[in-house]
Enzyme design. Structure first.
Site, short mmCIF file in Angstrom:
data_model
loop_
_atom_site.label_atom_id
_atom_site.label_comp_id
_atom_site.label_asym_id
_atom_site.label_seq_id
_atom_site.Cartn_x
_atom_site.Cartn_y
_atom_site.Cartn_z
CG HIS A 205 -0.35 0.24 2.51
ND1 HIS A 205 0.29 -0.75 3.23
CD2 HIS A 205 -0.25 1.37 3.27
CE1 HIS A 205 0.75 -0.26 4.36
NE2 HIS A 205 0.43 1.02 4.42
CG ASP A 206 2.76 3.38 2.84
OD1 ASP A 206 1.90 4.14 2.34
OD2 ASP A 206 2.96 3.29 4.07
CE LYS A 209 5.00 6.44 3.20
NZ LYS A 209 5.00 6.13 4.65
CG HIS A 234 2.99 7.76 -0.23
ND1 HIS A 234 2.61 8.79 0.61
CD2 HIS A 234 2.29 6.66 0.20
CE1 HIS A 234 1.74 8.35 1.50
NE2 HIS A 234 1.53 7.05 1.29
CG HIS A 265 -3.09 4.06 2.27
ND1 HIS A 265 -2.53 4.14 1.02
CD2 HIS A 265 -2.12 4.48 3.13
CE1 HIS A 265 -1.30 4.58 1.10
NE2 HIS A 265 -1.03 4.80 2.37
CG HIS A 266 -2.60 8.47 3.56
ND1 HIS A 266 -2.37 8.37 4.92
CD2 HIS A 266 -1.52 7.92 2.94
CE1 HIS A 266 -1.18 7.81 5.11
NE2 HIS A 266 -0.65 7.53 3.93
CG ASP A 294 -1.55 3.54 7.22
OD1 ASP A 294 -0.52 2.88 7.02
OD2 ASP A 294 -1.63 4.75 6.97
#
Length: 364
Positions: A205-206, A209, A234, A265-266, A294
């Site tokens: 999911h990240d 980055k 990201h 997800h943010h 998260d």
């Protein structure tokens, strides 16, 4: 070599004796005078083939055949109609319902034995193919899992904190989504295939980055407004990666779920998140699930700018953001499964080892 097993279902005992005289020297033969008797036998015996009469009282051959095909345990057993009804339309109807062959009475012993032998051999061959396909699918699934955690390890090589976060959230995400999938209100929204693919995508999911500058990604302390804007990229980068992949691989569902996790997800329930400021159920369910775990990991983990909060404090803080940052229905379920999440938190180091995440130690 053990004899193959045949179950013969016919309401006339004379027919059983006639078939037995032909088959008992080659096969282990079980006899049933009705469908009810046949299903009693099937409780303890798994035949390699069923010989089934059509005209029987109460439950005829067609009805029994439908019952067999509707049962996941019995539907793969080959069924041959053994009947005095030799009309072509009867034969066609039988094939349409799922029989593999049709033998008329009075039968020719040599022909009947050969047809039975052929159908048992074909069934064994099909089972062998199915087993080979299942083994290959399992092998591919394991390869996908390995690739997923290995790419997560590449992100870890950029930033040790991020790497630990990816592993931890993968564990928490798996526990939470599997819990939700067992609840009636989420059963249809989270079928098995979706859960499996989401769990595979969770460590990624990240992944965006990987494209964030070292000066921003590895900075100790609070980011400036400009740096934070760079960090927020990201989610866009990660989403674009999986959108690109999804246009080029057969497994569209996995790519779509991975894109949703990476990009959204943010996002926040009240619409104040990023990058698209989605609100409420505009946010994909998998991303709403990820957003909670998260933050849970961020709260319970040590950072250069803070000490870790306890599990209990983290749960209280997440509950306080219900309806603001997080889906209130999901927060309720997250709190309800608090003891399971606490167990994951306390066992995460062992669980990380069991998942065999790739680890790359960055040179200083």
């Amino acid at each position: 070599m053990d004899k193959k097993i045949i179950l013969m279902v016919d309401d006339v005992e004379l027919n059983h004796r006639a078939a037995g005289a032909v088959l008992e020297d080659t096969y282990e033969l079980y006899m049933a005078l009705s469908a009810a008797e046949a299903f009693d036998i099937l409780m303890n015996v798994m035949p390699d083939l069923i010989l089934l009469d059509i005209v029987m009282p109460k439950v005829d051959g067609y009805k029994m055949l439908k019952l067999l095909k509707a049962n996941s345990v019995y539907k793969h057993i080959p069924v041959i109609f053994l009947t005095a009804d030799n009309r072509p339309e009867t034969e066609v109807e039988g094939f349409n319902c799922g029989i593999v062959d049709f033998i008329t009475k009075p039968f020719e012993p040599i022909v009947m034995k050969k047809r039975i032998e052929t159908q048992i051999a074909l069934a064994e061959y099909e089972r062998g193919l199915e087993a080979a396909v299942e083994a290959k699918v399992e092998e591919i699934e394991k390869m996908y899992d390995l690739m997923s955690v290995s790419f997560a390890g590449l992100v870890e090589s950029r930033d040790g904190v991020t790497g630990g976060h990816l592993k931890n959230t993968s564990i928490y995400f798996t526990a939470f989504i599997e819990y939700l999938a067992g609840l009636p209100q989420y059963k249809e929204l989270l079928p098995k295939s979706t859960v499996e693919k989401a769990c595979r995508a969770a460590p990624l999911h990240d992944v965006g980055k990987i494209a964030v500058k070292d000066a921003v990604l590895c900075k100790e302390g609070v980011l400036s407004d400009e740096e934070f804007e760079q960090m927020k990229m990201h989610s866009i980068i990660g989403g674009e990666i999986f959108k690109f992949i999804g246009e080029r691989i057969p497994d569209k569902e996995f790519a779509k779920i991975a894109e949703q996790l990476a990009r959204h997800h943010h996002e926040k329930w009240n619409g104040n998140g990023y990058p698209d400021r989605l609100k409420g159920k505009q946010i994909p369910l998998v991303a709403r699930i990820m957003s909670i775990v998260d933050v849970y990991d961020a709260l319970t983990s040590e950072r250069s700018y803070k000490k870790p909060f306890t599990h209990e404090k983290a749960m209280t803080m997440i509950a306080g953001k219900s309806g603001k940052d997080f889906d209130p229905d999901l927060v309720k379920e997250f709190v309800d499964m608090g003891e399971k999440m606490k167990e994951c938190y306390e066992m995460k180091e062992q669980m990380v080892l069991e998942k065999q995440f790739f680890h790359f130690k960055k040179q200083q």
